[in-house]
Scaffold this active site. Structure first.
Site, PDB file in Angstrom:
ATOM      1  N   ASP A   8      -1.829   2.531  -5.094  1.00 38.33           N
ATOM      2  CA  ASP A   8      -1.388   1.161  -4.856  1.00 38.33           C
ATOM      3  C   ASP A   8      -0.003   0.938  -5.483  1.00 38.33           C
ATOM      4  OD1 ASP A   8      -2.158  -1.630  -4.030  1.00 38.33           O
ATOM      5  OD2 ASP A   8      -1.819  -2.005  -6.162  1.00 38.33           O
ATOM      6  N   GLU A  13       1.126   4.028  -1.183  1.00 38.74           N
ATOM      7  CA  GLU A  13       1.517   2.748  -0.605  1.00 38.74           C
ATOM      8  C   GLU A  13       2.923   2.477  -1.120  1.00 38.74           C
ATOM      9  OE1 GLU A  13       1.177  -1.977  -0.525  1.00 38.74           O
ATOM     10  OE2 GLU A  13       0.728  -0.867  -2.325  1.00 38.74           O
TER      11      GLU A  13
HETATM   12  C1  NOJ Z   1      -0.888  -3.801  -2.581  1.00 39.36           C
HETATM   13  C2  NOJ Z   1      -2.190  -4.173  -1.984  1.00 39.36           C
HETATM   14  O1  NOJ Z   1      -2.238  -3.685  -0.659  1.00 39.36           O
HETATM   15  C3  NOJ Z   1      -2.297  -5.687  -2.041  1.00 39.36           C
HETATM   16  O2  NOJ Z   1      -3.420  -6.142  -1.342  1.00 39.36           O
HETATM   17  C4  NOJ Z   1      -2.315  -6.114  -3.483  1.00 39.36           C
HETATM   18  O3  NOJ Z   1      -2.281  -7.515  -3.566  1.00 39.36           O
HETATM   19  C5  NOJ Z   1      -1.133  -5.543  -4.249  1.00 39.36           C
HETATM   20  N1  NOJ Z   1      -0.871  -4.172  -3.958  1.00 39.36           N
HETATM   21  C6  NOJ Z   1      -1.351  -5.663  -5.728  1.00 39.36           C
HETATM   22  O4  NOJ Z   1      -2.305  -4.715  -6.143  1.00 39.36           O
END
Ligand code: NOJ
Ligand code: CA
Length: 542
Positions: free
Chosen positions: A200, A242
């Site tokens: 993430d 991500e």
């Molecule tokens: C990316 C995630 O996809 C999202 O849903 C989240 O709010 C943020 N990171 C913070 O963890």
């Protein structure tokens, strides 16, 4: 040489909380999910990516964790997880999970210890400042919702840093103790059967621009360390980032093939929506031309929609406005000034031709496709829910109570299923689509099977083909002497063009099994219906 599994797999992303409720308390759980493994295997999914299922106050849908080493009791027990993970393997599917270590919830015991005692070893797990930095209003990920990145903590008598909500304090990975924690966390879940992690917010994890930690050590080198660690524990472990990267940032993340294995292709995703809005393939072609090549064992992840807003922040302002006009014209559909909080089907007007086109692009463009639960049946969104919750409603299994998601009373569900209208569960659900051979679900199941018969798309080398028509995207993928072609018409009118193939080859339609007519000059006449597409395998004539 053996090919890495993740370069030619189909991933399916789901949230345990909203997928299937096994014990009737209104919240999806691992028992419910385990009962749906046959469904996922039947859909031809290779790997399930689970969104966070750890204990959490759920102020950011579980991306605010209070314990990395267990399962939120509402979703099940560690035992339930292990049983699910074993059964997934028995069904031929791998499991990946979210690794959310850019931040913890401020309710996490580490943060509680850090804030209450400046001498605590946990103090340095986080990022602090005695003064409020002058640029505190910059760099927040949720503009309009969260207006600062530094928040005063009365107990700590200091400001703590957070890119996301103020309840998500950033971890300090320059601290070796935090790195050891991440080793233990990844170690535990690998031991329990997962094969990889979706990291993430990766850029924020390793960058501390504008904080007191800026310039401390080589942040990117940490990726090598993490890669080495997971690979030591599990040979086929995979790190999937991500990271909404600019083309020039890409090499730093893939390294020499010794950092992350895969990364979501946000760059192409945004240009793909621009192309769909314009009915012109040029933005997709250009987006790929701008991206640098990545190391051979690495891969892009192709996706259409995620659980977040459709982030269009990398487009020029005028391009962003074009996409807003086409797919999110109402202000209630937009978010953070850069995104659209709708699901795919409503954005494409529930037009089956365009839904197939979008999925066909995701399956054939160079990369590993990542499906999102519910998109296989064309689920809709609920704009009456706040922010990104609009696209996170429960899976619609049947036309029964709560769409078959849960047997609980409707008022006990944490998010209501979509019950009415074009996308309501009486109309859009798995059961009905399974009965209908022509349904989107059955189309996708077949398309995934065919995609697996074409490993060239995942593993091969991609070459773009000029057809002289702006609305047509044509490419070929070559692997060990075999070739597949994909042609897509993004336009709303028929597109006729010649596809240069070379002599003594016949093209076989992979999805429909038609033979195409060759011309004398070795090219093929292709006639695509509006939003039409073909996957074509080149076979020797004779
Ligand atoms: C990316 C995630 O996809 C999202 O849903 C989240 O709010 C943020 N990171 C913070 O963890
Ligand atoms: Ca439950």
């Amino acid at each position: 040489m053996a090919e890495p599994w993740y370069k030619n797999a189909v991933l399916y992303c789901l949230d345990v909380k909203t997928f299937a409720d096994g014990n009737g308390d209104g919240i999806g759980d691992f028992i419910g999910l385990a009962a749906k493994l046959d469904y996922l295997a039947g859909l031809n999914v290779d790997c399930i990516w689970l969104q966070p299922f750890f204990p959490s106050p759920m102020r950011d849908n579980g991306y605010d964790i209070t314990d990395y080493y267990s399962v939120d009791p509402r979703l099940g027990t560690l035992g339930d997880f292990v049983e699910f993970s074993r059964r997934a393997q028995e069904n031929g599917m791998r499991v990946m999970i979210d690794l959310v270590v850019n931040h913890t919830s401020i309710d996490h015991p580490w943060f509680q210890a850090a804030r209450s005692d400046a001498q605590s070893p946990y103090r340095d797990y986080y990022v602090w400042s005695d003064e409020k930095p002058a640029d505190a209003a910059e760099g927040t990920v949720f503009p309009g919702v969260q207006d600062t990145t530094w928040t005063w903590d009365r107990e700590a008598k200091a400001y703590y840093f957070h890119r996301f909500y103020d309840h998500q304090a950033e971890l300090n990975i320059t601290n070796p103790a935090v790195r050891r924690e991440i080793e233990r966390i990844t170690g535990l879940w690998l031991q329990l059967g997962v094969t990889g992690f979706r990291i993430d917010a990766l850029p924020f994890l390793i960058e501390f621009k504008g904080t007191p930690l800026e310039g401390q050590g080589d942040a990117h080198a940490y990726l090598r360390e993490l890669r080495h660690h997971v690979q030591q524990l599990c040979g086929d472990a995979c790190l999937m980032a991500e990271a909404n990267l600019l083309p020039e940032e890409v090499p730093d993340y893939f390294g020499d093939g010794d950092k992350i294995h895969m990364s979501f292709n946000f760059w192409v995703n945004q240009h793909l929506f621009l192309a769909l809005a314009r009915k012109d393939a040029t933005p997709i072609r250009r987006a790929y031309e701008q991206l640098p090549p990545i190391p051979v064992w690495c891969q892009w992840n192709n996706f259409i929609r995620s659980h977040d807003e459709l982030d269009l922040g990398r487009l020029k302002k005028s391009e962003l406005e074009e996409v807003f006009r086409a797919f999110g014209p109402d202000e209630s559909m937009q978010l953070y000034g850069r995104g659209i909080r709708r699901r795919l089907a409503p954005m494409l007007g529930n037009d089956r031709r365009r839904l197939e086109l979008a999925h066909s692009l995701m399956l054939t463009l160079p990369g590993t496709p990542v499906l999102r639960y519910g998109d296989e049946i064309g689920m809709g969104d609920d704009l009456s829910l706040p922010d990104r919750e609009s696209v996170r409603t429960p899976m619609q299994w049947s036309d029964g109570a709560n769409g078959g998601f849960s047997s609980a009373a409707a008022d006990r569900l944490s998010l209501p299923p979509i019950a009415e209208g074009e996308y309501g569960y009486p109309t859009v659900n798995v059961e009905a689509q399974r009965r209908d051979p022509q349904s989107l679900l059955n189309w996708l199941e077949r398309a995934l099977r065919r995609r697996k018969e074409c490993p060239e798309f995942g593993l091969g080398e991609c070459t773009w083909i000029d057809t002289g028509r702006a609305e047509v995207l044509a490419h070929r993928c070559d692997l060990d002497g075999s070739t597949v072609y994909a042609v897509h018409n993004l336009g709303a009118r028929r597109a006729k063009f010649m596809l240069p193939v070379g002599g003594s080859r016949t093209l076989q339609d992979v999805l429909a099994f038609h033979h195409c007519e060759a011309q004398e000059d070795g090219s093929y006449r292709i006639d695509l219906e509006p939003y039409g597409y073909r996957w074509l395998r080149s076979v020797a004539t004779g």
